[in-house]
Design a protein around this motif. Structure first.
Motif, PDB file in Angstrom:
ATOM      1  N   GLU A  62       0.860  -1.177   0.000  1.00 11.45           N
ATOM      2  CA  GLU A  62       0.000   0.000   0.000  1.00 11.45           C
ATOM      3  C   GLU A  62       0.897   1.228   0.000  1.00 11.45           C
ATOM      4  OE1 GLU A  62      -2.325  -0.333   3.517  1.00 11.45           O
ATOM      5  OE2 GLU A  62      -2.996  -2.371   3.071  1.00 11.45           O
ATOM      6  N   TYR A  88       6.027   6.667   0.676  1.00 11.60           N
ATOM      7  CA  TYR A  88       6.258   5.440   1.438  1.00 11.60           C
ATOM      8  C   TYR A  88       5.416   4.308   0.862  1.00 11.60           C
ATOM      9  CZ  TYR A  88       1.769   6.420   3.698  1.00 11.60           C
ATOM     10  OH  TYR A  88       0.437   6.683   3.934  1.00 11.60           O
ATOM     11  N   VAL A 146       3.866   0.443   2.441  1.00 13.96           N
ATOM     12  CA  VAL A 146       3.753  -0.545   3.505  1.00 13.96           C
ATOM     13  C   VAL A 146       3.444  -1.888   2.865  1.00 13.96           C
ATOM     14  CG1 VAL A 146       2.615  -1.226   5.647  1.00 13.96           C
ATOM     15  CG2 VAL A 146       2.856   1.207   5.070  1.00 13.96           C
ATOM     16  N   ARG A 197       2.147  -5.334   3.765  1.00 14.73           N
ATOM     17  CA  ARG A 197       1.419  -5.916   4.900  1.00 14.73           C
ATOM     18  C   ARG A 197       1.802  -7.376   5.139  1.00 14.73           C
ATOM     19  NH1 ARG A 197      -0.142  -1.691   7.872  1.00 14.73           N
ATOM     20  NH2 ARG A 197      -1.287  -0.134   6.621  1.00 14.73           N
ATOM     21  N   THR A 245       6.159  -3.427  13.074  1.00 11.06           N
ATOM     22  CA  THR A 245       6.453  -2.821  11.776  1.00 11.06           C
ATOM     23  C   THR A 245       7.945  -2.551  11.695  1.00 11.06           C
ATOM     24  OG1 THR A 245       4.277  -1.768  11.664  1.00 11.06           O
ATOM     25  CG2 THR A 245       5.999  -0.878  10.235  1.00 11.06           C
ATOM     26  N   ASP A 273       4.700  -6.203   9.441  1.00 14.60           N
ATOM     27  CA  ASP A 273       4.622  -5.312   8.289  1.00 14.60           C
ATOM     28  C   ASP A 273       6.010  -4.745   7.991  1.00 14.60           C
ATOM     29  OD1 ASP A 273       1.885  -5.691   8.141  1.00 14.60           O
ATOM     30  OD2 ASP A 273       1.391  -3.825   9.193  1.00 14.60           O
ATOM     31  N   LEU A 311       7.900  -1.418   6.318  1.00 14.42           N
ATOM     32  CA  LEU A 311       7.688  -0.025   5.941  1.00 14.42           C
ATOM     33  C   LEU A 311       8.890   0.477   5.136  1.00 14.42           C
ATOM     34  CD1 LEU A 311       6.175   2.679   6.080  1.00 14.42           C
ATOM     35  CD2 LEU A 311       7.217   3.070   8.324  1.00 14.42           C
ATOM     36  N   VAL A 317       5.776   9.809   8.835  1.00 12.92           N
ATOM     37  CA  VAL A 317       5.094   8.663   8.226  1.00 12.92           C
ATOM     38  C   VAL A 317       4.585   7.721   9.315  1.00 12.92           C
ATOM     39  CG1 VAL A 317       5.407   6.624   6.772  1.00 12.92           C
ATOM     40  CG2 VAL A 317       6.408   8.814   6.082  1.00 12.92           C
ATOM     41  N   ARG A 318       5.424   7.452  10.309  1.00 12.87           N
ATOM     42  CA  ARG A 318       4.990   6.594  11.417  1.00 12.87           C
ATOM     43  C   ARG A 318       3.729   7.138  12.079  1.00 12.87           C
ATOM     44  NH1 ARG A 318       4.284   7.133  16.237  1.00 12.87           N
ATOM     45  NH2 ARG A 318       5.199   9.236  16.198  1.00 12.87           N
ATOM     46  N   LYS A 351       1.485   9.217  10.826  1.00 13.74           N
ATOM     47  CA  LYS A 351       0.336   9.147   9.916  1.00 13.74           C
ATOM     48  C   LYS A 351      -0.271   7.757   9.911  1.00 13.74           C
ATOM     49  CE  LYS A 351      -1.099   9.521   5.093  1.00 13.74           C
ATOM     50  NZ  LYS A 351      -0.723   9.877   3.714  1.00 13.74           N
ATOM     51  N   LEU A 352       0.574   6.731   9.979  1.00 11.11           N
ATOM     52  CA  LEU A 352       0.094   5.353   9.937  1.00 11.11           C
ATOM     53  C   LEU A 352      -0.372   4.855  11.301  1.00 11.11           C
ATOM     54  CD1 LEU A 352       2.811   3.836   7.576  1.00 11.11           C
ATOM     55  CD2 LEU A 352       0.440   4.396   6.994  1.00 11.11           C
ATOM     56  N   ILE A 371       1.443   4.066  13.977  1.00 10.96           N
ATOM     57  CA  ILE A 371       2.306   3.011  14.516  1.00 10.96           C
ATOM     58  C   ILE A 371       2.950   3.519  15.799  1.00 10.96           C
ATOM     59  CG2 ILE A 371       4.324   1.569  14.063  1.00 10.96           C
ATOM     60  CD1 ILE A 371       3.703   2.004  11.043  1.00 10.96           C
TER      61      ILE A 371
END
Length: 497
Positions: A45, A67, A69, A71, A82, A113, A115, A173-174, A176-177, A179
Motif C-alpha cells: 500500500e 512510502y 507498507v 502488509r 512494523t 509489516d 515499511l 510517516v509513522r 500518519k500510519l 504506529i
C-alpha cells in the motif's frame, strides 16, 4: 557509510550509474486501483506525506515523502510489529528495493509489516537534481569540483537534505500510519540514518538492526578501511587452501601500486572513447571495491595483481572497466536501482565529519587538508600509499572540501540513544564498513550485540544462504540473538589461480 559516495559505500558506491535523476520536483507516485498492489510485490500500500523542507524554517516551503507498507501475510491477526528499512547510500531508494526485501525477509513478513520510505530527494520523494553530477567524473579533482558545483546549484535548499530531516520525515510517516513503535533496520548509510532516528525519537523505537554499520562519528582519513582491506585479503588467502599467501599478495599490491603511480595504464570504458588512467589510486579503488563486493570479486585480486606485474593487464583493465574508478578517486557499480547522486552529496556534505574548518574559504580548507594528510604516516596505508587510499574514498577525504555552504546544519554525534536491544551485523571481508566500525556503532547503545558473518562483504543479507537475514529476523521477533550455527556453513571465497 558510506561508499556510495561511502557506502558508496560503497556501497560500494553507485556513482558509476549516475544518470542525473529527475527534475527538482517530481510527480506524485501513482496509487494502485482498489484491490491491487502499488508495487510488484503482494500486499503493498502506497502513500505520501507533505513535510517542511526545513522544519526550523517553514517559510522555505515543503517537499513530498513517499512510502510503501507491505502488509504481513497472516491477515487473521494484527501485525506483531512494523519494520522500517533503509538500504543506504545515502541516495538509495527503499521502495525500489521492495522485491529484494520481500525475498530476504519473507519469513518476517508472515507476522510483521514492512515499511519502505524513500528519503526526501530520492526516487518517489521529489528527487533533486544538479547537472554537475549527471555523469561520473574521471578524476578525483573533477569529482570534488562536481560536488562543489552541485552544492552551488542546490543553494540554500541543500540544507534540507540531512539525516535529521530525513529521520523526522520517517517519524511523520509513522505518525500518519498510527504506529506506536518501529523496529529499525538500516544497511550501510542506513545504519547512520537509523542511529539518527533513534537519537531524535527514542520513545518510538522497539529494536534496532544495523547491517554494515558505522558510528555517527568516524575516521574521515579512512584508516579502519585500509586495515579491513588488508585483513580481508589475509582471510581470503588463509581460507583458500594455499591458493594464495596474504603477505605475498600485499607485497605484490605494493609493487604494482608503485609501478602504476609512475606509469599509469591507459584504458577506455565501453561506449566511451575518452581515455582514462589506471593509476595507484584507481588500483586502491579496485581492491577496496572487491572487498566491499566479496565474495564476487575479492577472490580475483591475487591473480589480477600477479598477472599485471608480469606485464599482462587484461584482468586489471577488466576490473577497472567493471568498477569505472576515477584516477585519484573511486567509484564502482552496484545493482541497477534508483540512486540520487545530488541527494547523496548533500547528505554527506551536511552531515559527515570534516577534516577542515567548514567556515573557512576553500583555499584555506585545501591547505588544512594538505597539512593534515602530510602528517599521516605513510606506513598506515601500506600497501597502497596514503594519497592513493584517501583519494579513493568517495565519501571521505576531501570529497566535500568545495561544498559552498559555510553555515549549514551540523549533525550531533552524542545521544541520548534509546535503551533497546540492538544487533549489529558485519561481514568479515567488508572494507567499506568494517567490523571495527560496526563495534563502534554498537557502543552507541547500552544493549548491543555484534555478529560477524564469515566470508561475506558489504551488507551480509546479500549472502545467498539467507543466514544473516535469518539471524536478523529472529532478533526482531524475540529481541535476542538466537541460533547462529548457520554462520559456520558459509563457504570461503574461491580464489582465482
Amino acid at each position: 557509510m558510506k561508499q556510495t559516495f561511502k557506502n558508496v559505500g560503497v556501497v560500494v558506491a553507485a556513482l558509476a550509474v549516475m544518470t542525473g535523476g529527475a527534475s527538482a520536483v517530481s510527480a506524485q507516485p501513482a496509487q494502485a486501483p482498489r484491490g491491487e498492489s502499488c508495487l510488484p510485490v503482494p500486499g503493498a500500500e502506497c502513500g505520501t506525506v507533505r513535510v517542511p523542507l526545513q522544519r526550523a524554517h517553514p517559510e522555505l516551503g515543503s517537499t513530498t515523502v513517499a512510502y510503501a507498507v507491505i502488509r504481513h501475510r497472516d491477515t487473521s491477526r494484527p501485525a506483531k510489529g512494523t519494520v522500517a528499512v533503509n538500504p543506504g547510500g545515502p541516495g538509495d531508494s527503499a521502495i525500489a528495493s521492495a522485491a529484494r526485501y520481500v525475498q530476504a525477509f519473507g519469513d518476517l513478513l508472515n507476522d510483521h509489516d514492512l515499511l519502505l520510505i524513500d528519503p526526501r530527494g530520492v526516487y518517489r520523494s521529489d528527487p533533486i537534481d544538479c547537472e554537475a553530477l549527471h555523469s561520473l567524473p574521471a578524476t578525483r579533482d573533477g569529482f570534488v569540483r562536481a560536488i562543489g558545483e552541485c552544492g552551488r546549484t542546490l543553494g540554500t535548499r541543500a540544507r534540507g537534505y540531512t539525516s535529521a530531516e530525513i529521520a523526522d520525515d520517517f517519524d511523520a510517516v509513522r505518525a500518519k500510519l498510527g504506529i506506536e513503535r518501529l523496529d529499525l533496520l538500516g544497511q550501510s548509510y542506513g545504519t547512520y540514518l537509523m542511529a539518527v532516528y533513534a537519537q531524535r525519537h527514542p520513545a518510538r523505537v522497539r529494536s534496532v538492526v544495523l547491517s554494515s554499520a558505522y558510528p555517527l562519528t568516524f575516521d574521515m582519513w579512512a584508516r579502519p578501511e585500509v586495515r579491513a582491506a588488508r585483513r580481508a585479503l589475509e582471510l581470503v588467502c588463509e581460507r583458500s587452501g594455499d591458493a594464495c599467501k596474504g603477505d605475498q599478495v600485499m607485497r605484490d599490491i605494493a609493487r604494482l601500486a608503485g609501478r602504476l603511480r609512475e606509469r599509469p595504464v591507459p584504458y577506455t570504458l565501453e561506449g566511451d572513447s575518452n581515455q582514462r588512467k589506471l593509476d595507484d589510486t584507481a588500483l586502491a579503488s579496485i581492491v577496496f571495491g572487491s572487498t566491499a563486493q566479496a565474495p564476487e570479486a575479492i577472490g580475483d585480486v591475487p591473480a589480477m595483481v600477479r598477472t599485471a606485474l608480469r606485464g599482462d593487464n587484461t584482468l586489471l583493465i577488466a576490473a577497472a572497466r567493471q568498477q569505472a574508478p576515477m584516477s585519484g578517486s573511486a567509484a564502482s557499480r552496484e545493482e541497477e536501482r534508483p540512486f540520487n547522486p545530488p541527494q547523496a552529496a548533500a547528505v554527506m556534505c551536511n552531515d559527515y565529519p570534516k577534516l577542515w574548518d567548514r567556515k573557512a574559504p576553500v583555499s584555506t580548507r585545501l591547505r588544512q587538508f594538505s597539512v593534515g594528510r602530510a602528517a599521516l604516516p605513510e606506513q598506515t596505508y601500506w600497501p597502497f600509499g596514503k594519497e592513493a587510499w584517501t583519494s579513493s574514498m568517495t565519501a571521505q577525504g576531501d570529497a566535500c572540501i568545495r561544498w559552498p555552504d559555510r553555515d549549514g546544519p551540523v549533525q550531533p554525534v552524542d545521544g541520548p540513544f534509546p535503551d533497546v536491544p540492538v544487533l549489529v551485523v558485519s561481514g568479515d571481508l567488508d572494507a567499506n564498513t568494517p567490523t571495527e566500525s560496526g563495534r563502534l556503532a554498537a557502543r552507541q547503545f547500552r544493549r548491543s550485540t555484534v555478529v560477524e558473518v564469515p566470508n561475506v562483504g558489504h551488507v551480509a543479507e546479500k549472502e545467498p544462504s539467507g543466514c544473516a537475514a535469518g539471524i536478523e529476523t529472529g532478533f526482531i521477533r524475540d529481541l535476542r540473538v538466537g541460533d547462529t550455527s548457520c554462520l559456520t556453513k558459509i563457504p570461503p571465497v574461491p580464489v582465482r589461480h
